[in-house]
Design an enzyme around this catalytic site. Structure first.
Site, PDB file in Angstrom:
ATOM      1  CG  HIS A  72      -8.729 -22.709  11.250  1.00 37.54           C
ATOM      2  ND1 HIS A  72      -9.137 -23.876  10.614  1.00 37.54           N
ATOM      3  CD2 HIS A  72      -9.835 -21.940  11.372  1.00 37.54           C
ATOM      4  CE1 HIS A  72     -10.438 -23.823  10.385  1.00 37.54           C
ATOM      5  NE2 HIS A  72     -10.893 -22.656  10.831  1.00 37.54           N
ATOM      6  N   GLY A  76      -0.309   6.212   2.773  1.00 36.73           N
ATOM      7  CA  GLY A  76      -1.143   7.334   3.220  1.00 36.73           C
ATOM      8  C   GLY A  76      -2.205   6.910   4.205  1.00 36.73           C
ATOM      9  CG  ASP A 112      -2.101   0.934   1.063  1.00 35.82           C
ATOM     10  OD1 ASP A 112      -2.957   0.986   1.946  1.00 35.82           O
ATOM     11  OD2 ASP A 112      -2.150   1.632   0.022  1.00 35.82           O
ATOM     12  CG  ASP A 134      -5.948  -5.294   2.087  1.00 40.76           C
ATOM     13  OD1 ASP A 134      -6.538  -4.438   1.395  1.00 40.76           O
ATOM     14  OD2 ASP A 134      -5.588  -5.107   3.278  1.00 40.76           O
ATOM     15  CB  CYS A 183      -9.962 -27.639   8.412  1.00 33.08           C
ATOM     16  SG  CYS A 183      -8.704 -26.392   8.083  1.00 33.08           S
ATOM     17  CB  CYS A 215      -5.152 -25.709   8.896  1.00 31.92           C
ATOM     18  SG  CYS A 215      -5.906 -25.626  10.524  1.00 31.92           S
ATOM     19  CB  CYS A 244      -8.398 -28.692  11.558  1.00 33.62           C
ATOM     20  SG  CYS A 244      -9.135 -27.073  11.728  1.00 33.62           S
TER      21      CYS A 244
END
Ligand SMILES: CNc1nc2c(CCNC[C@]34C[C@H]5C[C@H](C[C@H](C5)C3)C4)c3nc(N)[nH]c(=O)c3cc2[nH]1
Ligand SMILES: [Zn+2]
Length: 371
Positions: free
Chosen positions: A345, A105, A102, A276, A314, A316, A319
């Site tokens: 996760h 600002g 970014d 984002d 899941c 991840c 999990c």
């Protein structure tokens, strides 16, 4: 010469009617110097050269194609020139895929106390040691070049909400002048791009003028700024009912700072490609897990003996190998592993959401119910 007038009421109705739920959603691929970005894409946020509590290789396993770096923090510490000398942000943080930064600002307005906005740029005191800095279209663009960003954001002013029509108009006009200077300062290279950011708050004629000003500068992509600043989902969608259509259909559209799953779905339906948001990482560290059953506040005592995973299917680590009871304990006692597993996760959850959205669009299926 397009004369800018307010959309007459009946045209507003036409725009509203024309916005047919799924027609505007699109799935695509952005090719960059650092690899491909599958859109619609969610970009995890790396504030100080790291996605907090995650190794970059772990971020990669969640399916993220691109992450955000942060101009404001990195320019203050360790300094853009030092990062450049050390080989750039990709090398510094060991992330070889695309990086979007970014322009700084937005952050100056939210972080540093003493600041002054002038035509030249924003003069502010570092929130670290109070030393004086100036961010301008030229310096922001140069800093992002020194960091080695794949996608550089034009230096804009995020118009606060609420703003009167006059306030929004002068703010948007400043952003247009700054966009021109940002574009001029951009050192264009193959596979790198610069995105313009349109402003105009909730006023459709200002949004149109902002878009026309920026389209003239032929950016590689366009962001819709000045949203997710407290206006609420209904007003945000009202702007998104027409703003994306003001932008070139063949270029990426990035909605800055958004958002929760339902916001992302609604914005994709209105033609947005990139997102984002700090939510999955920040709320993960605060003990909130996004699951198909809704948000789980793992600190709630009802989980202290819950021997089941956040989500049984899941993939991840949280999990696959741990229970809610263990996550509850780790977060309660503020163990670093708690922040790591919850973040991992949530990032996995957001990337799975984007993957399913991309699949549904590719199959021409409705994707309203996912969230
Ligand atoms: C949340 N709502 C919202 N965000 C917004 C942002 C920042 C996007 N995230 C980048 C960012 C911002 C902070 C926090 C992290 C790391 C780094 C510093 C870069 C994400 C915005 N950025 C710019 N340049 N302009 C906007 O109008 C704008 C509007 C927003 N509305
Ligand atoms: Zn999981």
């Amino acid at each position: 010469e397009v004369s800018i007038t307010k959309f007459p009421a009946d045209e507003r109705k036409i725009i509203a009617k024309a916005h047919d739920k799924y027609k505007k959603a699109r799935a695509g691929i952005i090719n960059t110097r650092h690899g491909q970005i599958h859109t619609p894409a969610f970009m995890p946020v790396g504030t100080k050269g790291t996605v907090k509590a995650m190794l970059p290789e772990s971020v990669q396993t969640t399916g993220a194609d691109i992450i955000l770096g942060n101009t404001y923090h990195l320019m203050l510490q360790p300094g853009a020139k030092r990062v450049f000398k050390l080989g750039g942000l990709h090398k510094f943080m060991n992330w070889s895929k695309p990086l979007l930064t970014d322009s700084g600002g937005f952050q100056v307005m939210s972080l540093s106390k003493l600041r002054k906005i002038t035509e030249e740029g924003v003069i502010f005191n570092s929130h670290i040691d109070g030393s004086k800095f100036m961010l301008s279209p030229e310096s922001s663009t140069e800093i992002q070049y020194l960091l080695g960003s794949t996608i550089t954001m034009a230096f804009d002013e995020c118009t606060p909400y609420p703003s009167t029509y006059e306030q929004a108009k002068s703010s948007m006009e400043l952003t247009s002048r700054w966009a021109k200077r940002s574009r001029k300062a951009f050192y264009s290279r193959d596979g790198y791009g610069q995105f313009g950011i349109i402003q105009g708050s909730i006023y459709n004629d200002l949004r149109l003028k902002s878009a026309l000003d920026l389209i003239e500068l032929d950016f590689e992509g366009y962001a819709i700024g000045g949203l997710a600043v407290g206006e609420g989902q209904e007003l945000m969608f009202k702007v998104l009912d027409y703003a994306p259509d003001l932008l070139p259909i063949n270029k990426p559209r990035y909605l800055m700072g958004v958002g929760k799953p339902a916001d992302i779905i609604g914005a994709v339906q209105r033609g947005i490609d990139m997102f984002d948001c700090v939510i999955p990482t920040r709320s993960g560290r605060n003990g909130q897990a996004f699951t198909k059953y809704g948000v789980v506040n793992i600190r709630n005592s009802k989980y202290k003996e819950d021997n089941t995973p956040l989500e049984e299917d899941c993939l991840c680590p949280a999990c696959k190998n741990y229970t809610k009871a263990y996550l509850h304990y780790l977060v309660k006692v503020k163990e670093i592993l708690g922040a790591m597993l919850m973040t991992w996760h949530n990032l996995m959850y957001f990337q799975k959401l984007m993957l399913r959205i991309r699949e549904y669009i590719a199959q021409g299926k409705d994707f309203d119910f996912i969230s």
